[in-house]
Each structure stands twice: as C-alpha cells, then as structure tokens.
Scaffold this motif. Structure first.
Motif, PDB file in Angstrom:
ATOM      1  N   GLU A  13      42.489  30.199  41.583  1.00  0.00           N
ATOM      2  CA  GLU A  13      43.051  31.362  41.273  1.00  0.00           C
ATOM      3  C   GLU A  13      42.721  31.877  39.911  1.00  0.00           C
ATOM      4  O   GLU A  13      42.319  33.229  39.604  1.00  0.00           O
ATOM      5  CB  GLU A  13      44.496  31.497  41.552  1.00  0.00           C
ATOM      6  N   ARG A  14      42.572  31.013  38.946  1.00  0.00           N
ATOM      7  CA  ARG A  14      42.487  31.574  37.581  1.00  0.00           C
ATOM      8  C   ARG A  14      41.151  32.274  37.323  1.00  0.00           C
ATOM      9  O   ARG A  14      40.912  32.901  36.672  1.00  0.00           O
ATOM     10  CB  ARG A  14      42.407  30.255  36.810  1.00  0.00           C
ATOM     11  N   ALA A  15      40.214  31.956  38.221  1.00  0.00           N
ATOM     12  CA  ALA A  15      38.972  32.156  38.244  1.00  0.00           C
ATOM     13  C   ALA A  15      38.796  33.470  38.897  1.00  0.00           C
ATOM     14  O   ALA A  15      37.824  34.242  38.677  1.00  0.00           O
ATOM     15  CB  ALA A  15      37.868  31.513  38.891  1.00  0.00           C
ATOM     16  N   ALA A  16      39.517  34.034  39.817  1.00  0.00           N
ATOM     17  CA  ALA A  16      39.695  35.097  40.659  1.00  0.00           C
ATOM     18  C   ALA A  16      40.258  36.402  39.885  1.00  0.00           C
ATOM     19  O   ALA A  16      41.011  37.036  40.177  1.00  0.00           O
ATOM     20  CB  ALA A  16      40.358  34.955  41.785  1.00  0.00           C
ATOM     21  N   THR A  17      39.640  36.655  38.825  1.00  0.00           N
ATOM     22  CA  THR A  17      39.715  38.016  37.967  1.00  0.00           C
ATOM     23  C   THR A  17      39.194  39.109  38.893  1.00  0.00           C
ATOM     24  O   THR A  17      38.206  38.944  39.735  1.00  0.00           O
ATOM     25  CB  THR A  17      39.291  37.896  36.516  1.00  0.00           C
ATOM     26  N   LEU A  18      39.498  40.391  38.605  1.00  0.00           N
ATOM     27  CA  LEU A  18      39.180  41.525  38.789  1.00  0.00           C
ATOM     28  C   LEU A  18      37.819  41.848  38.646  1.00  0.00           C
ATOM     29  O   LEU A  18      36.961  42.038  39.387  1.00  0.00           O
ATOM     30  CB  LEU A  18      39.911  42.818  38.458  1.00  0.00           C
ATOM     31  N   ASP A  19      37.349  41.290  37.359  1.00  0.00           N
ATOM     32  CA  ASP A  19      35.634  41.534  37.219  1.00  0.00           C
ATOM     33  C   ASP A  19      34.963  40.496  37.790  1.00  0.00           C
ATOM     34  O   ASP A  19      33.958  40.823  38.354  1.00  0.00           O
ATOM     35  CB  ASP A  19      35.550  41.121  35.747  1.00  0.00           C
ATOM     36  N   ALA A  20      35.634  39.128  38.295  1.00  0.00           N
ATOM     37  CA  ALA A  20      34.764  38.210  38.960  1.00  0.00           C
ATOM     38  C   ALA A  20      34.719  38.511  40.316  1.00  0.00           C
ATOM     39  O   ALA A  20      33.710  38.325  40.989  1.00  0.00           O
ATOM     40  CB  ALA A  20      35.470  36.901  38.760  1.00  0.00           C
ATOM     41  N   VAL A  21      35.886  39.139  40.990  1.00  0.00           N
ATOM     42  CA  VAL A  21      35.599  39.601  42.192  1.00  0.00           C
ATOM     43  C   VAL A  21      34.763  40.918  42.449  1.00  0.00           C
ATOM     44  O   VAL A  21      33.950  40.647  43.590  1.00  0.00           O
ATOM     45  CB  VAL A  21      37.183  40.089  42.861  1.00  0.00           C
ATOM     46  N   ALA A  22      34.813  41.875  41.619  1.00  0.00           N
ATOM     47  CA  ALA A  22      33.772  42.766  41.846  1.00  0.00           C
ATOM     48  C   ALA A  22      32.451  42.572  41.546  1.00  0.00           C
ATOM     49  O   ALA A  22      31.416  42.807  42.410  1.00  0.00           O
ATOM     50  CB  ALA A  22      34.213  43.840  40.652  1.00  0.00           C
ATOM     51  N   ALA A  23      32.087  41.431  40.845  1.00  0.00           N
ATOM     52  CA  ALA A  23      30.739  40.895  40.603  1.00  0.00           C
ATOM     53  C   ALA A  23      30.360  40.258  41.742  1.00  0.00           C
ATOM     54  O   ALA A  23      29.149  40.464  42.335  1.00  0.00           O
ATOM     55  CB  ALA A  23      30.711  40.131  39.344  1.00  0.00           C
ATOM     56  N   ALA A  24      31.260  39.422  42.334  1.00  0.00           N
ATOM     57  CA  ALA A  24      30.757  38.516  43.546  1.00  0.00           C
ATOM     58  C   ALA A  24      30.664  39.584  44.664  1.00  0.00           C
ATOM     59  O   ALA A  24      29.912  39.300  45.532  1.00  0.00           O
ATOM     60  CB  ALA A  24      31.749  37.534  43.737  1.00  0.00           C
ATOM     61  N   ALA A  25      31.391  40.331  44.873  1.00  0.00           N
ATOM     62  CA  ALA A  25      31.277  41.495  45.850  1.00  0.00           C
ATOM     63  C   ALA A  25      29.993  42.439  45.885  1.00  0.00           C
ATOM     64  O   ALA A  25      29.748  42.840  46.612  1.00  0.00           O
ATOM     65  CB  ALA A  25      32.307  42.138  46.260  1.00  0.00           C
ATOM     66  N   GLY A  26      29.507  42.387  44.566  1.00  0.00           N
ATOM     67  CA  GLY A  26      28.333  43.347  44.318  1.00  0.00           C
ATOM     68  C   GLY A  26      28.895  44.878  44.244  1.00  0.00           C
ATOM     69  O   GLY A  26      28.252  45.783  44.526  1.00  0.00           O
ATOM     70  N   VAL A  27      30.179  44.900  43.636  1.00  0.00           N
ATOM     71  CA  VAL A  27      30.891  46.355  43.792  1.00  0.00           C
ATOM     72  C   VAL A  27      31.068  46.433  42.260  1.00  0.00           C
ATOM     73  O   VAL A  27      31.391  45.665  41.816  1.00  0.00           O
ATOM     74  CB  VAL A  27      32.047  46.300  44.547  1.00  0.00           C
ATOM     75  N   SER A  28      31.170  47.781  41.868  1.00  0.00           N
ATOM     76  CA  SER A  28      31.496  48.049  40.504  1.00  0.00           C
ATOM     77  C   SER A  28      33.115  47.673  40.332  1.00  0.00           C
ATOM     78  O   SER A  28      33.700  47.809  41.265  1.00  0.00           O
ATOM     79  CB  SER A  28      31.158  49.596  40.314  1.00  0.00           C
ATOM     80  N   THR A  47      45.130  31.895  51.019  1.00  0.00           N
ATOM     81  CA  THR A  47      46.235  32.085  50.685  1.00  0.00           C
ATOM     82  C   THR A  47      47.316  30.941  50.377  1.00  0.00           C
ATOM     83  O   THR A  47      48.309  31.025  49.721  1.00  0.00           O
ATOM     84  CB  THR A  47      46.879  32.946  52.153  1.00  0.00           C
ATOM     85  N   THR A  48      47.000  29.855  50.790  1.00  0.00           N
ATOM     86  CA  THR A  48      47.808  28.599  50.568  1.00  0.00           C
ATOM     87  C   THR A  48      47.410  28.347  49.010  1.00  0.00           C
ATOM     88  O   THR A  48      48.452  28.026  48.458  1.00  0.00           O
ATOM     89  CB  THR A  48      47.058  27.476  51.509  1.00  0.00           C
ATOM     90  N   ARG A  49      46.303  28.381  48.783  1.00  0.00           N
ATOM     91  CA  ARG A  49      45.966  28.301  47.446  1.00  0.00           C
ATOM     92  C   ARG A  49      46.986  29.391  46.293  1.00  0.00           C
ATOM     93  O   ARG A  49      47.624  28.985  45.462  1.00  0.00           O
ATOM     94  CB  ARG A  49      44.638  28.681  46.760  1.00  0.00           C
ATOM     95  N   LEU A  50      47.085  30.496  46.931  1.00  0.00           N
ATOM     96  CA  LEU A  50      47.845  31.479  46.028  1.00  0.00           C
ATOM     97  C   LEU A  50      49.332  30.866  46.090  1.00  0.00           C
ATOM     98  O   LEU A  50      49.967  31.268  45.049  1.00  0.00           O
ATOM     99  CB  LEU A  50      47.706  32.719  46.564  1.00  0.00           C
ATOM    100  N   SER A  51      49.846  30.496  47.235  1.00  0.00           N
ATOM    101  CA  SER A  51      51.324  30.157  47.543  1.00  0.00           C
ATOM    102  C   SER A  51      51.795  28.864  46.643  1.00  0.00           C
ATOM    103  O   SER A  51      52.755  28.863  46.070  1.00  0.00           O
ATOM    104  CB  SER A  51      51.524  29.855  49.017  1.00  0.00           C
TER     105      SER A  51
END
Length: 179
Positions: free
Chosen positions: A23-38, A100-104
């Motif tokens: 979860e710590r690595a799942a920042t908004l910036d990281a998610v956008a970059a991994a998805a190839g979306v601005s 989702t389990t990781r988030l829980s």
C-alpha cells in the motif's frame, strides 16, 4: 476486443502495485505512471486515494457478485462450484481479493466492508443449497483455507484436483448432499 478504459487501467495498476509493492508504494503518482495515464487523468476518475480504494472495492464487489451468480447456476451446485474455484488462479477476481485484503490489513474500512460483502454474497449462495447455517459456514471455511493456502504459496495449482475431489466427498458428508 477494445482497449481497456483509462479507469480500468488505473484500477489494474493500483491492484498490481498493491500486490507487488504494498500500500505505501500505491501513491497516486505511482498508479498514474503504472497505468500510463497522466496524473490529471487519474484525478478525473479518482480524485483521491480514498476514491481509488472505493473504485477497487466496487470493482471487487461486482466481480464477486458475478461469481455468486455463477455459483447459483453451476450444474454441480453452489457448494461444489465454491470448493472447486477456491484456488488462487491469478484471475481478475483473485487479484482484486488479494489487493483488497492487503488494504484491509491496514484497517481500511472500505476494504473491510467490501470483503464482508463478498463473503456474505458467497455464503448466501451456499445457503441456497446447504440449509444448515453451520454447515454452510464450514464449507466456506474449507474454501477459504484452500484459497489462502494457494494465494500465500504463490502457486496457482497448489491443490491437485484429486485433493479437491476428496474434500468434496467430505463436504458431501458434512452437508448431507447426495443423501
């Protein structure tokens, strides 16, 4: 087949980061970059990390509701379907469950709510066939154990089919199915 939408790409990127880095690595910036979306594209769909978690929870609940319907329609019945499919196969449903389990595990209330809801949906489908509530819960726990063992081992074929067949025989005795 059409390309996945930006929203779907973002959710899959979020799931992948949760699974691979936590979860710590799942920042908004990281998610956008991994998805190839601005980042602006991400914020259009998910204006916050909480919104991203909500999106994942809704996605999981939809996948699990579809699975519960498949359980109800399965020719061999909901119980056998549940046991046979309680193996980690790295499907979108499996990936969403583990993410989702990781988030829980970090006490995220929306993730916990989603997991409770999907569990309830599967238990309700089992109760269509297994009228004894304790027996239905026992079937669910057997399936959960199979799933947990496979998911935690990282192996998609951790339980051989003959072992599942043996468990189904135990389940038949437990539930009185086939009497």
């Amino acid at each position: 087949m059409p390309a996945p939408s930006a929203r779907a790409k973002l959710l899959e990127a979020f799931v992948t980061i949760l699974l691979e880095q936590g979860e710590r690595a799942a920042t908004l910036d990281a998610v956008a970059a991994a998805a190839g979306v601005s980042k602006g594209g991400l914020l259009y769909h998910f204006p916050s990390k909480d919104a991203l978690v909500d999106g994942l929870a809704e996605h999981l609940e939809t996948l699990a509701a579809d699975d519960a319907e498949l359980m109800r329609a399965a020719p061999e019945g909901p119980t056998a379907y549940y046991i046979r499919t309680s193996v980690f196969a790295d499907t979108p449903l499996d990936r969403a469950i583990v993410a989702t389990t990781r988030l829980s595990q970090t006490a995220n209330p929306r993730a916990r709510q989603a997991l409770r809801r999907i569990h309830r949906g599967w238990l309700d489908a089992l109760a269509d066939e297994v009228t004894d509530p304790a027996a239905a819960r026992a079937v669910m726990l057997i399936g959960d154990g199979l799933y947990y063992g496979a998911a935690m081992s990282g192996e998609t074929n951790a339980t051989p089919p003959e072992a599942v067949d043996e468990l189904l025989e135990v389940v038949k005795r437990l539930t009185g199915a086939g009497d």
